[in-house]
Design a protein around this motif. Structure first.
Motif, PDB file in Angstrom:
ATOM      1  N   LEU A 162      -8.934 -12.023  56.674  1.00 55.36           N
ATOM      2  CA  LEU A 162     -10.101 -12.733  57.199  1.00 55.36           C
ATOM      3  C   LEU A 162     -10.719 -13.675  56.163  1.00 55.36           C
ATOM      4  CD1 LEU A 162     -11.892 -12.510  59.755  1.00 55.36           C
ATOM      5  CD2 LEU A 162     -13.261 -10.858  58.517  1.00 55.36           C
ATOM      6  N   PHE A 248      -9.699 -13.131  69.244  1.00 53.33           N
ATOM      7  CA  PHE A 248     -11.124 -13.319  69.023  1.00 53.33           C
ATOM      8  C   PHE A 248     -11.447 -13.523  67.550  1.00 53.33           C
ATOM      9  CE2 PHE A 248     -15.435 -11.547  68.323  1.00 53.33           C
ATOM     10  CZ  PHE A 248     -16.137 -12.536  68.989  1.00 53.33           C
ATOM     11  N   LEU A 249     -10.947 -12.622  66.694  1.00 53.57           N
ATOM     12  CA  LEU A 249     -11.324 -12.640  65.287  1.00 53.57           C
ATOM     13  C   LEU A 249     -10.981 -13.967  64.601  1.00 53.57           C
ATOM     14  CD1 LEU A 249     -12.442 -11.036  62.924  1.00 53.57           C
ATOM     15  CD2 LEU A 249     -10.208 -10.026  62.604  1.00 53.57           C
ATOM     16  N   LEU A 252     -13.055 -16.821  65.999  1.00 56.76           N
ATOM     17  CA  LEU A 252     -14.439 -16.738  65.544  1.00 56.76           C
ATOM     18  C   LEU A 252     -14.603 -17.344  64.151  1.00 56.76           C
ATOM     19  CD1 LEU A 252     -17.371 -15.459  65.777  1.00 56.76           C
ATOM     20  CD2 LEU A 252     -16.402 -13.450  64.677  1.00 56.76           C
ATOM     21  N   ILE A 253     -13.680 -16.999  63.262  1.00 52.38           N
ATOM     22  CA  ILE A 253     -13.782 -17.464  61.884  1.00 52.38           C
ATOM     23  C   ILE A 253     -13.445 -18.952  61.775  1.00 52.38           C
ATOM     24  CG2 ILE A 253     -12.824 -17.173  59.547  1.00 52.38           C
ATOM     25  CD1 ILE A 253     -14.526 -14.838  60.621  1.00 52.38           C
ATOM     26  N   PRO A 265     -12.908 -16.298  74.994  1.00 46.24           N
ATOM     27  CA  PRO A 265     -13.521 -15.110  74.388  1.00 46.24           C
ATOM     28  C   PRO A 265     -14.716 -15.462  73.492  1.00 46.24           C
ATOM     29  CG  PRO A 265     -11.144 -14.962  74.228  1.00 46.24           C
ATOM     30  CD  PRO A 265     -11.453 -16.336  74.741  1.00 46.24           C
ATOM     31  N   SER A 269     -18.591 -14.360  74.205  1.00 46.48           N
ATOM     32  CA  SER A 269     -19.363 -13.571  73.252  1.00 46.48           C
ATOM     33  C   SER A 269     -20.705 -14.248  72.971  1.00 46.48           C
ATOM     34  CB  SER A 269     -18.583 -13.362  71.957  1.00 46.48           C
ATOM     35  OG  SER A 269     -18.655 -14.512  71.149  1.00 46.48           O
TER      36      SER A 269
ATOM     37  N   SER B 118      -8.809  -9.481  77.576  1.00 43.45           N
ATOM     38  CA  SER B 118      -9.366  -9.732  76.246  1.00 43.45           C
ATOM     39  C   SER B 118     -10.353  -8.636  75.854  1.00 43.45           C
ATOM     40  CB  SER B 118     -10.042 -11.101  76.255  1.00 43.45           C
ATOM     41  OG  SER B 118     -11.296 -11.047  75.653  1.00 43.45           O
ATOM     42  N   VAL B 120     -13.008  -8.959  74.348  1.00 38.58           N
ATOM     43  CA  VAL B 120     -14.377  -9.418  74.606  1.00 38.58           C
ATOM     44  C   VAL B 120     -14.749  -9.135  76.062  1.00 38.58           C
ATOM     45  CG1 VAL B 120     -15.870 -11.444  74.714  1.00 38.58           C
ATOM     46  CG2 VAL B 120     -14.282 -11.183  72.817  1.00 38.58           C
ATOM     47  N   PHE B 270     -13.129  -4.301  65.372  1.00 37.52           N
ATOM     48  CA  PHE B 270     -14.085  -5.372  65.080  1.00 37.52           C
ATOM     49  C   PHE B 270     -14.673  -6.002  66.343  1.00 37.52           C
ATOM     50  CE2 PHE B 270     -15.146  -9.837  64.560  1.00 37.52           C
ATOM     51  CZ  PHE B 270     -16.044  -9.790  63.518  1.00 37.52           C
ATOM     52  N   ASP B 271     -13.783  -6.522  67.218  1.00 36.78           N
ATOM     53  CA  ASP B 271     -14.234  -7.306  68.381  1.00 36.78           C
ATOM     54  C   ASP B 271     -15.314  -6.582  69.188  1.00 36.78           C
ATOM     55  OD1 ASP B 271     -12.057  -8.623  67.403  1.00 36.78           O
ATOM     56  OD2 ASP B 271     -10.961  -8.730  69.295  1.00 36.78           O
ATOM     57  N   VAL B 275     -19.239  -7.722  69.703  1.00 36.74           N
ATOM     58  CA  VAL B 275     -19.811  -8.084  71.004  1.00 36.74           C
ATOM     59  C   VAL B 275     -20.899  -7.101  71.427  1.00 36.74           C
ATOM     60  CG1 VAL B 275     -19.303  -8.380  73.457  1.00 36.74           C
ATOM     61  CG2 VAL B 275     -17.710  -9.235  71.744  1.00 36.74           C
TER      62      VAL B 275
END
Lengths: 318, 333
Positions: A162, A248-249, A252-253, A265, A269, B118, B120, B270-271, B275
């Motif tokens: 990450l 997602f991860l 997001l970053i 996603p 969020s 997903s 999320v 994590f996800d 959320v």
């Protein structure tokens, strides 16, 4: 042995026989309960995504749509109460949630997600199969070391990457750009492994015949070998697409800072209540339905490959 | 040369975005970079040696407290989810594999379906169902009218804490001992179990993964030759004996794989945390992965974040080795 054992089966007591008789009933009950627990949340999600906001909270279990369809949730500037649009297990579908989620820019997220997922999928099909073929069929110095390194990267947990991946992308000026999410994910160890396994199962004679004809290795690969790999390529395509669609991860970053590049996603969020937004249930349930629908269609169309891919990943683990 | 040409695009990508970052993570874990100052500036960061690790692991203070809180939460999460999902997935697979069962395909499809969605989306659906006046609470109340609504998504009380509370054992019952701090966290807090909110996320996680794992077990079961079972049956083995002496041992490599996948996945949860709870309430769902994110991107401490990530890597590595011993994965291959 068998002759000795068989009479014993006949001696089974009535209680044991009764228990044996009951096993299927207990089994079915357990399985159906488990199956319901997996389906019901999705059914309710779809149903509630089509309800007016007050009805979502007041009557969440109403799941049967009844006419009139597509009712207005506001009547003369007043929000219609739950009892006006639901009764018992039935409800009048409305499009409020969908209108609201499209106003929140869902169209853009949908485009971004599809673009990124398709790009990653196509590039992986190309690069993973090239690499898998080289490892399976071409002898070159360092072949084994490279394979070990590639397998080794499968053990690196994503979370560890990450921070440094963010740093590297920042240095390369690839943050908040499509390239920043697509390029790092356009080859992966699992895909290479899957393709290598497949190419090893193709008989050698086919390439030997090609070599006699004097075909160049690249031409032979694209004309002869790759078309034979359709089943493996399909499994890889599905897994890559699914992974990228739901990612997602990384998103997001890498893309978090640019709203225009958000994926489904990431956008969802945000609906969850970031930046002082309140939770609008039907809105994000509608968003959830739209996010899941393409994957669901692919799943039902290509189910066999999902299961095959899982089995391949089982192979990778052994 | 053709070999190199075929393999280099993929290898370069893996090298630049997997191997180099792994080394970079190690390097930056030894610095105090904030993640904002451009690295081209000479004063962007200083080399601080093992200081980050020391502050996370040894030196009492807020960093140590945050790290051990996240470690405690993550370990509860892993130890709660992995055994349950593995056993459930195995049982479901054994049931679906029974000869008398009709509609195998239907059950396999149904159980697999949640895992295509997903994380999320699943998290949002759970937030909606488990919110304080949501469908779960409404359902329980319709069966037990006296039910006091549990705020599933914002209850920081540990479930063991609640359980002991029923028997009148509270934080104060243990006196000084309960308040003694080990690594900046009181003994009572170490032992109070995952919070109610964490439990909800654990249920979510189990619910999503059992389907995929069931498919893995099912494939392995279908690979066991029918003759093996027939032979055992002819020899007069009971169903239970067949399960324990044949099915379980033959599933050992698969079990090892499923548990390894489970460990790697759950240690990095994590996800769902991002959320549903963002680490709250009261840091009871703060996991190591979320702490990495928070230190790096919210607190602007890239050095600490990188060190946390490296420690997580080592923890996952050690746990995988231990479980290899326990499930016999080292003998299975």
């Amino acid at each position: 042995m068998a002759a000795e054992a068989l009479p014993r089966l006949g001696e089974v007591s009535p209680v044991v026989r009764l228990v044996r008789r009951l096993v299927p009933y207990v089994g079915y009950t357990l399985l159906i309960t488990a199956a319901l627990s997996q389906i019901v949340p999705f059914v309710l999600t779809v149903a509630n995504s089509f309800k007016c906001l007050p009805a979502v909270s007041a009557a969440p279990i109403a799941f049967l749509p009844t006419p009139p369809f597509f009712v207005e949730c506001q009547a003369d500037g007043v929000t219609r109460s739950a009892s006006e649009t639901t009764s018992g297990i039935t409800f009048n579908p409305a499009l409020e949630g969908y209108q609201s989620v499209f106003e929140a820019n869902l169209g853009r997220w949908l485009f971004n997600t599809a673009f990124i997922a398709l790009a990653i999928m196509l590039l992986r099909l190309l690069f993973d199969s090239l690499a898998g073929y080289a490892l399976a069929r071409i002898r070159f110095p360092g072949n084994r070391i490279i394979f070990t390194i590639i397998l080794g990267t499968m053990m690196i947990p994503g979370v560890v990457l990450l921070i440094p991946r963010f740093i590297i992308l920042k240095q390369l000026g690839m943050l908040n750009a499509y390239s920043g999410i697509i390029i790092p994910l356009m080859a992966d160890a699992f895909g290479i492994f899957l393709m290598k396994q497949f190419f090893e199962s193709i008989p050698n004679e086919i390439e030997e015949a090609g070599q006699v004809d004097g075909a160049n290795r690249f031409i032979m690969f694209f004309r002869i070998i790759l078309p034979m790999a359709t089943p493996a390529l399909t499994a890889l395509a599905i897994f890559s697409f699914q992974g990228a669609w739901n990612n997602f991860l990384d998103v997001l970053i890498v893309l978090g800072g640019n709203q225009d590049l958000w994926t489904l996603p990431l956008g969802l969020s945000f609906l969850r209540g970031g930046s002082g937004r309140t939770l609008i249930w039907n809105e994000f349930l509608a968003g959830s339905v739209i996010t899941t629908l393409p994957m669901a269609i692919i799943f039902f169309a290509f189910q066999r490959y999902f299961v095959e891919g899982v089995n391949y990943s089982g192979l990778a683990g052994q | 040369m053709a070999g190199m040409a075929f393999i280099s695009p993929a290898f370069i990508i893996l090298f630049v975005f997997l191997i180099v970052p792994m080394i970079a993570a190690l390097y930056f874990s030894l610095t105090n970079w904030n993640g904002v100052t451009p690295l081209t500036r000479s004063d962007a960061y200083e080399f601080v040696g093992l200081e980050n690790y020391q502050r996370l692991l040894l030196q009492s203070g807020t960093r140590q407290e945050a790290f051990f809180t996240s470690l405690k939460n993550t370990v509860y999460f892993v130890l709660g989810v992995v055994p349950v999902q593995t056993l459930l997935a195995m049982s479901l697979a054994v049931l679906v594999n029974q000869r008398w069962l009709k509609g195998k395909g239907f059950f396999r499809t149904t159980f697999y379906f949640p895992s295509i969605s997903s994380s999320v989306v699943i998290s949002l659906i759970f937030m909606w169902m488990f919110n304080s006046d949501g469908i779960v609470n409404q359902g329980i109340r319709s069966i037990f009218p006296a039910y006091q609504s549990v705020t599933w998504l914002s209850d920081s009380n540990g479930i063991l804490h609640n359980l002991l509370g029923l028997f009148g054992v509270t934080r104060d019952s243990l006196g000084e001992f309960g308040r003694t701090e080990i690594a900046s966290i009181s003994i009572w807090d170490w032992l109070s179990g995952p919070s109610v909110t964490m439990l909800t996320i654990m249920i979510l996680n189990t619910w999503t993964t059992i389907g995929t794992l069931m498919v893995v077990f099912l494939a392995a079961l279908q690979n066991i030759p029918a003759q093996v079972y027939e032979a055992a049956y002819v020899d007069g083995a009971t169903t239970m004996q067949i399960f324990r002496k044949i099915t379980v041992p033959l599933l050992r490599p698969t079990t090892f794989f499923v548990v390894t996948l489970g460990l790697i996945g759950t240690f990095q949860v994590f996800d769902q945390i991002y959320v549903i709870s963002s680490g709250g309430p009261a840091d009871t769902t703060l996991t190591i992965a979320y702490l990495v994110y928070r230190s790096g991107f919210k607190d602007q401490r890239m050095g600490i974040a990188a060190a946390t990530a490296i420690v997580l890597f080592l923890i996952i590595f050690v746990f995988t080795l231990i479980q290899r011993r326990i499930t016999g994965g080292d003998r299975a291959a």
